[in-house]
Design an enzyme around this catalytic site. Structure first.
Site, PDB file in Angstrom:
ATOM      1  N   SER A  48      19.649 -45.588 -26.343  1.00  0.00           N
ATOM      2  CA  SER A  48      19.939 -45.435 -24.917  1.00  0.00           C
ATOM      3  C   SER A  48      19.637 -44.009 -24.490  1.00  0.00           C
ATOM      4  CB  SER A  48      21.414 -45.735 -24.648  1.00  0.00           C
ATOM      5  OG  SER A  48      21.795 -45.371 -23.336  1.00  0.00           O
ATOM      6  N   TYR A  98      30.334 -45.256 -25.813  1.00  0.00           N
ATOM      7  CA  TYR A  98      28.949 -45.736 -25.827  1.00  0.00           C
ATOM      8  C   TYR A  98      27.992 -44.610 -26.197  1.00  0.00           C
ATOM      9  CZ  TYR A  98      24.691 -47.925 -23.931  1.00  0.00           C
ATOM     10  OH  TYR A  98      23.424 -48.447 -23.758  1.00  0.00           O
ATOM     11  N   LYS A 121      25.634 -44.255 -29.516  1.00  0.00           N
ATOM     12  CA  LYS A 121      24.185 -44.227 -29.330  1.00  0.00           C
ATOM     13  C   LYS A 121      23.566 -42.927 -29.843  1.00  0.00           C
ATOM     14  CE  LYS A 121      23.438 -48.249 -27.308  1.00  0.00           C
ATOM     15  NZ  LYS A 121      22.611 -49.304 -27.921  1.00  0.00           N
TER      16      LYS A 121
END
Length: 321
Positions: free
Chosen positions: A147, A160, A164
């Site tokens: 990401s 998140y 990532k």
């Protein structure tokens, strides 16, 4: 110049995690359209069945296996199913993920552990387990769906982003180590995409307000990318063995700015964090996007998210029957 047979995707066997919906479903569809045999994998068995029927109706050679990639035994089961069903494994796409939106103080340690288990340790186990099968096939590929958050840590997405970041480092390191064996590793860094993920994300702190900014940004054409275009770009990058693919103009600009002017990027992110909602009273378990949207009850936000809402319907972003 014509591509060598081992560079073409036609006839390859692919395993795509998180492929019952969203970007994973579209990547699996593109691989099937290119002549790959594809093993679909997701936690939601009902959604997975719908995805399998959808791709088979289009002529795709696919099978599906419901499992939770965070299960320590999932990697063995998935690789074993792919090799037993299709005779081998050529392409591993690590796509499964979870999105938790909210301020750091509204998150618990369990939120960070869930993110790391899903988006770092599960891909790590899959790569380790799949390597013997990949080594047997000429021109094997690993595709890591990381990401923009794996390079530029957006506020209110810390579980998140942390997972990532770890996944991006793993993917780039694997590319260096596996190159001598003829196994290519492509790291994909998408920005916002219209996949309908706002309906499945978990919102913490003040769920309605967190939903409002996240869903609006994820659905705006100038900030987000059509998911079908993104999936095609991912498959082309895998075919061409590109080391890295950054998706959306905004993501490309952010990656370049962060690389050249990290202090400026940090100031911009700090300013953005001040504009986002404040924390709730205590850490919470999170509210699914559909419930957060209901609590918000905003017709204006509904109009701004219409493209992403349509994407959610097309891309199987509903839970259960």
């Amino acid at each position: 110049m014509a591509r060598a047979p081992h560079d073409r995707l036609e006839g390859k066997v692919a395993l795509v995690t998180g492929s019952s919906r969203g970007l994973g479903l579209l990547i699996a569809r593109e691989l099937a359209r290119r002549g790959c045999r594809v093993l679909l994998c997701a936690r939601d068995g009902t959604g997975l069945e719908r995805a399998e029927r959808m791709l088979r109706a289009e002529g795709g050679r696919v099978c599906a296996m419901a499992c939770d990639v965070t299960d320590p035994e999932a990697a063995e089961r998935l690789v074993g199913t792919a090799t037993a069903t299709f005779g081998g494994l050529d392409i591993l796409v690590n796509n499964a993920g979870v999105i938790q939106v909210g301020p750091f103080t509204a998150m618990t340690e369990a939120d960070f552990r869930e993110a790391m288990e899903t988006m770092y340790f599960a891909p790590l186990r899959l790569v380790r387990t799949a390597l013997p099968a990949l080594r047997e096939r000429g021109g094997a590929r690993i595709v890591t769906i990381a990401s923009l958050g794996g390079r530029v840590p957006a506020p209110h997405l810390l579980p998140y982003a942390g997972a990532k970041f770890a996944l991006t480092g793993l993917s780039e390191g694997l590319r260096a180590e596996l190159a001598a064996e003829g196994i290519s590793v492509t790291t994909v860094l998408p920005g916002l995409m219209r996949t309908g993920s706002h309906t499945a994300a978990l919102f913490h702190g003040r769920p309605d307000r967190e939903y409002a900014w996240f869903a609006t940004a994820a659905g705006m054409p100038l900030l987000s990318m059509d998911a079908q275009r993104a999936a095609r770009a991912v498959d082309r990058a895998a075919e061409r063995r590109r080391p890295e693919l950054v998706l959306t103009p905004v993501a490309k600009a952010a990656v370049r700015l962060h690389g050249v002017l990290p202090a400026t990027t940090a100031r911009v992110l700090a300013l953005g964090a001040r504009l986002l909602p404040g924390p709730g009273a205590v850490p919470d378990r999170g509210v699914p996007g559909r419930e957060a949207a209901r609590r918000l009850g905003s017709a204006a936000v509904g109009r701004l998210t219409v493209l992403n809402d349509r994407a959610a319907q097309r891309l199987n972003q509903r839970v259960g029957p």
